[in-house]
Write an enzyme that holds these catalytic residues in place. Sequence first.
Site, PDB file in Angstrom:
ATOM      1  N   GLU A 175     -11.221  -2.546 -22.813  1.00  0.00           N
ATOM      2  CA  GLU A 175     -10.781  -1.185 -22.433  1.00  0.00           C
ATOM      3  C   GLU A 175      -9.326  -1.156 -21.958  1.00  0.00           C
ATOM      4  O   GLU A 175      -9.015  -0.549 -20.914  1.00  0.00           O
ATOM      5  CB  GLU A 175     -11.709  -0.596 -21.361  1.00  0.00           C
ATOM      6  CG  GLU A 175     -13.124  -0.395 -21.863  1.00  0.00           C
ATOM      7  CD  GLU A 175     -14.028   0.409 -20.937  1.00  0.00           C
ATOM      8  OE1 GLU A 175     -13.628   0.730 -19.802  1.00  0.00           O
ATOM      9  OE2 GLU A 175     -15.157   0.724 -21.367  1.00  0.00           O
ATOM     10  N   GLU A 184     -20.246  -1.287 -25.769  1.00  0.00           N
ATOM     11  CA  GLU A 184     -20.769  -0.740 -24.501  1.00  0.00           C
ATOM     12  C   GLU A 184     -21.291   0.662 -24.789  1.00  0.00           C
ATOM     13  O   GLU A 184     -20.528   1.515 -25.279  1.00  0.00           O
ATOM     14  CB  GLU A 184     -19.673  -0.647 -23.419  1.00  0.00           C
ATOM     15  CG  GLU A 184     -19.326  -1.963 -22.777  1.00  0.00           C
ATOM     16  CD  GLU A 184     -18.369  -1.818 -21.596  1.00  0.00           C
ATOM     17  OE1 GLU A 184     -18.465  -0.818 -20.859  1.00  0.00           O
ATOM     18  OE2 GLU A 184     -17.527  -2.722 -21.438  1.00  0.00           O
TER      19      GLU A 184
HETATM   20  O1  AHR Z   1     -20.248  -1.279 -17.898  1.00  0.00           O
HETATM   21  C1  AHR Z   1     -19.552  -0.875 -16.773  1.00  0.00           C
HETATM   22  C2  AHR Z   1     -18.059  -0.728 -17.049  1.00  0.00           C
HETATM   23  O2  AHR Z   1     -17.867   0.343 -17.920  1.00  0.00           O
HETATM   24  C3  AHR Z   1     -17.397  -1.881 -17.758  1.00  0.00           C
HETATM   25  O3  AHR Z   1     -16.966  -2.856 -16.872  1.00  0.00           O
HETATM   26  C4  AHR Z   1     -16.213  -1.237 -18.402  1.00  0.00           C
HETATM   27  O4  AHR Z   1     -15.823  -1.889 -19.575  1.00  0.00           O
HETATM   28  C5  AHR Z   1     -16.662   0.191 -18.644  1.00  0.00           C
HETATM   29  O5  AHR Z   1     -15.739   1.112 -18.211  1.00  0.00           O
END
Ligand code: AHR
Length: 508
Positions: free
Chosen positions: A194, A312
């Site tokens: 990210e 994610e």
């Molecule tokens: O999954 C929780 C957080 O969400 C992770 O660390 C990050 O990559 C995202 O913003």
Amino acid sequence: MKAGIILSLLLFLFFPAVNAQNLQAKIKIDIERKIGDIDSLLFGNFTEHLGRCIYGGIYDPSSNQANSDGFRKDVIDATRGLRVSVIRWPGGNFSSGYHWMDGVGDAAQRPVRKDLAWGDSEPNKVGTDEFMKFVRAVHAEPYICVNLGTGTWDEARNWVEYCNAKTGFYFSDLRAKNGHPEPYHVKFWGLGNEIDGPWQMGHRNAEDYSKFALEAAKLMKWSDPSIRLIASGSSNYGADWIDWNRTVLTNLRDQIDYISVHHYSGNYDRDHNKFMAITRQVEDIINVTEGLINQVRIQYKLKKPIYIAFDEYNVWYRAFNENKLEEHYNMQDVLVVAMYLNCFLRHANIVKMANMAQLVNVIAPMMVTQDKLWLQTIYFPLQMYATNCHGQSLQTLVESVTYDAGDIKDVPWLDVSSVLNAGNQELIINVVNRNANQAIETIIQNQFGVLDKTATVTSINATNLSDENSPSEQKIRPATRSMEIPGNQFSYIFPPHSLTMIKIKIKP
Ligand code: AHR
């Protein structure tokens, strides 16, 4: 809406047995119309050094559930039960400040560091060698995300050498000295996490990130040409996420095998219909990113593919840092998780990896107390899909009454994916009924091949959308029954707010 009314009338005329009180729909299956092979990496997960995910989650030597390595046996069993194919680690935001050398060697000598991502203390008791023990215990592939926030090119390439090189070099010899003479052969490596978000340590603009990541990628691939690299794609859906993905794909195109995208969903307005439409945004992210991949591949005459790693995703809107992201899931969230999985299957040609965030305690399908594990509602859709949805994803025609959710127009009440498992000669139809109150009476037509006379139907439903599981009560879990099938056309009533998986043997 008009189309929906006409469809209802037509269905009523042609299938007078249907109940006019219910909403109507039609699903047409054609096993000759294939979208793509389903990669088992779609059923991946993620463990981050965050809250009680690693410490007090997968690893807790003080629990009576701990094995001789300190990992919890109940977590290992439930992870195996989920058929998790690949596990991303060590973050997440954590990875952008993590120096992997802190986590190898004599555990008693490892430094305790302040983790700036989550404001926690990192004891470094679980590092690379311990993570490898865990992924092996759960029979998953490891996927390591390197630090391209505060980290260096050398750290990234040395980590690849530590994990993958035969002995004879400084870092592979260090691995051997730490008790692991054989290389781990870690195939999947993330080029940072990210980096498009200002919340990230080492946040950069797309040009700066891709210049930095390109050099890391070169050195990592020179260390082991067999690895697969995943670029940090969009996670921040402001105005310029498309430009981010385009720049990253353009600049890193020769080195990367995947571009990662992230997406979380939340029922912020406590508006069920709007929440159920959230996957329209997921479709947009996939469609646009696929278009950009195609553009770059055509423009630069790329021979190799680039895929999407949706590494994610989950529902996440109730529990933030103050309660360590310990989100409690309900029936409504089951539907959203199933719709994510339907989206990934409908785009199986381009989405080749997906990782639910995260595995245990932190926005997770399972939770643990000191000595007991319990399964959250969202464990079950994931388990159903990971167990059954293998083979090829099929194009499915769905004609369903639609609704409008504010700006999001014409959302069909039914969200559907279907799969042909040619090996098992099985057809699998996954249906979410988004409607909170009404059943949808659906005609299902199979175009080619002959359906068996019996189907297995597995469904998840509950009286209330807000129903949850807890350590003492497993209210929500799938129920399975068999159903007679009259022929290549049959009718099924999908109950309000339900997930249904219909599995039928098919002779092509
Ligand atoms: O999954 C929780 C957080 O969400 C992770 O660390 C990050 O990559 C995202 O913003």
